[in-house]
Structures are given as structure tokens and as C-alpha cells.
Enzyme design. Sequence first.
Site, PDB file in Angstrom:
ATOM      1  NE  ARG A   1      -7.523  11.186   5.643  1.00  0.00           N
ATOM      2  CZ  ARG A   1      -7.958  10.697   6.809  1.00  0.00           C
ATOM      3  NH1 ARG A   1      -7.120  10.023   7.592  1.00  0.00           N
ATOM      4  NH2 ARG A   1      -9.193  10.907   7.221  1.00  0.00           N
TER       5      ARG A   1
ATOM      6  NE  ARG B   1      -7.945   7.290   4.609  1.00  0.00           N
ATOM      7  CZ  ARG B   1      -8.716   6.995   5.645  1.00  0.00           C
ATOM      8  NH1 ARG B   1      -9.850   7.670   5.833  1.00  0.00           N
ATOM      9  NH2 ARG B   1      -8.390   6.026   6.488  1.00  0.00           N
TER      10      ARG B   1
ATOM     11  CB  THR C   1      -8.995   1.753   8.159  1.00  0.00           C
ATOM     12  OG1 THR C   1      -8.831   2.360   6.884  1.00  0.00           O
ATOM     13  CG2 THR C   1     -10.245   0.886   8.145  1.00  0.00           C
TER      14      THR C   1
ATOM     15  CG  HIS D   1      -5.241  -1.425   9.588  1.00  0.00           C
ATOM     16  ND1 HIS D   1      -5.423  -0.302   8.810  1.00  0.00           N
ATOM     17  CD2 HIS D   1      -5.017  -0.998  10.843  1.00  0.00           C
ATOM     18  CE1 HIS D   1      -5.342   0.776   9.590  1.00  0.00           C
ATOM     19  NE2 HIS D   1      -5.092   0.392  10.830  1.00  0.00           N
TER      20      HIS D   1
ATOM     21  CG  HIS E   1       0.866   6.376   4.739  1.00  0.00           C
ATOM     22  ND1 HIS E   1      -0.062   7.362   5.015  1.00  0.00           N
ATOM     23  CD2 HIS E   1       0.310   5.218   5.128  1.00  0.00           C
ATOM     24  CE1 HIS E   1      -1.124   6.814   5.572  1.00  0.00           C
ATOM     25  NE2 HIS E   1      -0.934   5.516   5.633  1.00  0.00           N
TER      26      HIS E   1
ATOM     27  CD  GLU F   1      -7.092  -0.495   1.111  1.00  0.00           C
ATOM     28  OE1 GLU F   1      -6.747   0.606   1.552  1.00  0.00           O
ATOM     29  OE2 GLU F   1      -6.810  -1.569   1.685  1.00  0.00           O
TER      30      GLU F   1
ATOM     31  CG  HIS G   1      -7.896   4.148   1.380  1.00  0.00           C
ATOM     32  ND1 HIS G   1      -7.923   4.106   2.756  1.00  0.00           N
ATOM     33  CD2 HIS G   1      -9.171   4.387   0.979  1.00  0.00           C
ATOM     34  CE1 HIS G   1      -9.177   4.318   3.161  1.00  0.00           C
ATOM     35  NE2 HIS G   1      -9.949   4.472   2.105  1.00  0.00           N
TER      36      HIS G   1
ATOM     37  CG  ASN H   1      -1.847   1.154   1.304  1.00  0.00           C
ATOM     38  OD1 ASN H   1      -1.449   2.289   1.037  1.00  0.00           O
ATOM     39  ND2 ASN H   1      -3.097   0.901   1.635  1.00  0.00           N
TER      40      ASN H   1
ATOM     41  CD  GLU I   1      -7.021  -6.124   3.075  1.00  0.00           C
ATOM     42  OE1 GLU I   1      -7.152  -5.947   1.841  1.00  0.00           O
ATOM     43  OE2 GLU I   1      -6.249  -5.430   3.776  1.00  0.00           O
TER      44      GLU I   1
HETATM   45  C1  LIG Z   1      -8.114  -0.378   4.974  1.00  0.00           C
HETATM   46  C2  LIG Z   1      -6.791  -0.225   5.585  1.00  0.00           C
HETATM   47  O1  LIG Z   1      -6.515  -0.721   6.637  1.00  0.00           O
HETATM   48  C3  LIG Z   1      -5.745   0.530   4.869  1.00  0.00           C
HETATM   49  O2  LIG Z   1      -5.534  -0.083   3.654  1.00  0.00           O
HETATM   50  C4  LIG Z   1      -6.157   1.963   4.652  1.00  0.00           C
HETATM   51  O3  LIG Z   1      -5.506   2.452   3.512  1.00  0.00           O
HETATM   52  C5  LIG Z   1      -5.790   2.752   5.876  1.00  0.00           C
HETATM   53  O4  LIG Z   1      -6.024   4.092   5.601  1.00  0.00           O
HETATM   54  P1  LIG Z   1      -4.757   5.068   5.459  1.00  0.00           P
HETATM   55  O5  LIG Z   1      -3.885   4.490   4.401  1.00  0.00           O
HETATM   56  O6  LIG Z   1      -5.390   6.392   5.103  1.00  0.00           O
HETATM   57  O7  LIG Z   1      -4.087   5.046   6.814  1.00  0.00           O
HETATM   58  N1  LIG Z   2      -5.713  -2.914   3.824  1.00  0.00           N
HETATM   59  C1  LIG Z   2      -4.488  -2.749   4.586  1.00  0.00           C
HETATM   60  C2  LIG Z   2      -3.504  -1.951   3.797  1.00  0.00           C
HETATM   61  O1  LIG Z   2      -3.642  -1.785   2.606  1.00  0.00           O
HETATM   62  C3  LIG Z   2      -2.332  -1.385   4.470  1.00  0.00           C
HETATM   63  O2  LIG Z   2      -2.604  -1.053   5.811  1.00  0.00           O
HETATM   64  P1  LIG Z   2      -1.354  -0.477   6.647  1.00  0.00           P
HETATM   65  O3  LIG Z   2      -0.252  -1.494   6.544  1.00  0.00           O
HETATM   66  O4  LIG Z   2      -0.967   0.828   6.024  1.00  0.00           O
HETATM   67  O5  LIG Z   2      -1.880  -0.341   8.055  1.00  0.00           O
END
Ligand SMILES: CC(=O)[C@@H](O)[C@H](O)COP(=O)(O)O
Ligand SMILES: NCC(=O)COP(=O)(O)O
Length: 243
Positions: A51, A47, A103, A193, A12, A72, A45, A9, A153
Site C-alpha cells: 500500500r 507490506r 499495525t 509505533h 508515509h 519491516e 515496511h 520510518n 522491538e
Molecule cells: C510495525 C509498526 O508499528 C510500523 O513500523 C509499521 O510500519 C506500521 O505500519 P504502517 O507504516 O503501514 O502504518
Molecule cells: N516500528 C515502528 C515504526 O517503524 C514507526 O511506527 P510509526 O511511528 O509510524 O507509528
Amino acid sequence: MSRVLLGVNIDHIATLRQARGTRYPEPVQAALVAEQAGADGITVHLREDRRHINDRDVELLAQTLQTRMNLEMAATEEMVAIACRIKPPHCCLVPEKREELTTEGGLDVVGNQAWIAQCCQRLGQAGIDVSLFIDADPAQIRAARECGAPTIEIHTGHYADATDPASEQQELAKIRDGVAYALEQGLVVNAGHGLHYHNTLPIAAIPGINELNIGHSIIARAVMSGLDDAVRTMRDLLDGVNR
Ligand SMILES: CC(=O)[C@@H](O)[C@H](O)COP(=O)(O)O
Ligand SMILES: NCC(=O)COP(=O)(O)O
């Protein structure tokens, strides 16, 4: 035994960019580096508040990824329309609250079953593999199957946030039972997560887990040792798992 897939993911990376409104770091560049370092897919994600990842990032990633996108998004009309236009291979419906830092829990499929089922149907008709981001709760798992989602998931946040070994083991047991139950329901089971280099192995070792989506901890390590190293290290960790 099949290898656990790694979805990286990159939200960030975009958080750092949004901090100053610059053109760097570039999420597309990060995605390609992560793929070359061993990521099996890229998760972003989009959103509602944009953000971090924005619409331009999703459009460019859809045209450039060499592996596959897992988009996401909240289960809203706006997001379903975007997904049906972009047609990523995978979509994961997640809960969103404006004021949340990240999340906080799983999607309440039981409480919104008719709408979630409609979202699943529309996304499925667009050729998208839909997953629902839910807690390891048998009622939510059953509802996910009834909605027609082929994949779930499991939210590992409660496990990741556990403050003592007993609670951590309790949450791990819930996830393990949830995975087994979901597999009995014929679902593909991912998880994610809050997973990092010191808590991921027990989750990865659960038989039947298909993919782990990991972001924050990989990007955090990348700050210190580079993204290639951070992804490779996580990929190697997962490759060493005995299931
Ligand atoms: C659903 C989840 O747990 C993450 O994939 C999500 O992307 C968390 O949100 P942020 O990335 O905005 O922290
Ligand atoms: N769905 C979880 C994800 O994509 C990444 O979550 P995190 O490792 O950033 O908390």
C-alpha cells in the site's frame, strides 16, 4: 549513558506518492534527507499489499542508504525470500492484517514459535540482524529469545493510544518492565509505533532502550516544517534525554 538511536520510518512518504500513483515524493530522496538530518537508520515496511513502500523502493534504498536499512515485513515465505535476496542489515518481523489501518499489535511469537524460529534462522544465516515486533509481554519476550532473535522491538502503540494519564502510566510501566526483562534475557531492545514529539521522551528515558523507530509523526511534521527540520527536532529531543 549511550544515546538512543533514531530509526526514521519513511512509509508515509510512499503513502503520499501512492495516493496519486505519481513518481513523487521519492522515498529515496526522503531517506537521504533524513539521514543527513541525523537519522541513525531508515525503516521501511514492505507490506504484502504494497500500500505504500514497494519492491522498487526497497531495491533502490538498499543501494543508496548511507546509514542502514531496517526492513519491516510479515513472517511469510515471500518476505523471507525477498529479505534473503536483498540482505538488509536489519529485518523486523511484524504482524499484518489486510484490513488494518496500521499495525495493531505485536507478533504472536508464542503461538507461531516454530515458524518464527525458522524465519529467524534463515534470515540470520543471510547475515541479517532479526528483530521481532512484540508487545511488552514476558511470555512473548521469552519466546523471542527462544526463537534465536537477537533483538526485539517493543510495540508502544497501546501507550501511544492511551486516552487518559492513568492508562498511559500503566502502559509505560508495562513497557519499562518489559525492557528490563528483555535486557535480562540478553536481548537488544528497540521500541516504536505511535511515538511523537509529546510522548516519546518517557520511552526514550527507559534505561537500556537501544533504538526508537518513529515514522508517522515525523512525516506528519515534515508536511508543515520540512523533513530536515522534523528529523532534526526529534534527534535533538532524544539527545536531551537523561537516562
Ligand atoms: C510495525 C509498526 O508499528 C510500523 O513500523 C509499521 O510500519 C506500521 O505500519 P504502517 O507504516 O503501514 O502504518
Ligand atoms: N516500528 C515502528 C515504526 O517503524 C514507526 O511506527 P510509526 O511511528 O509510524 O507509528
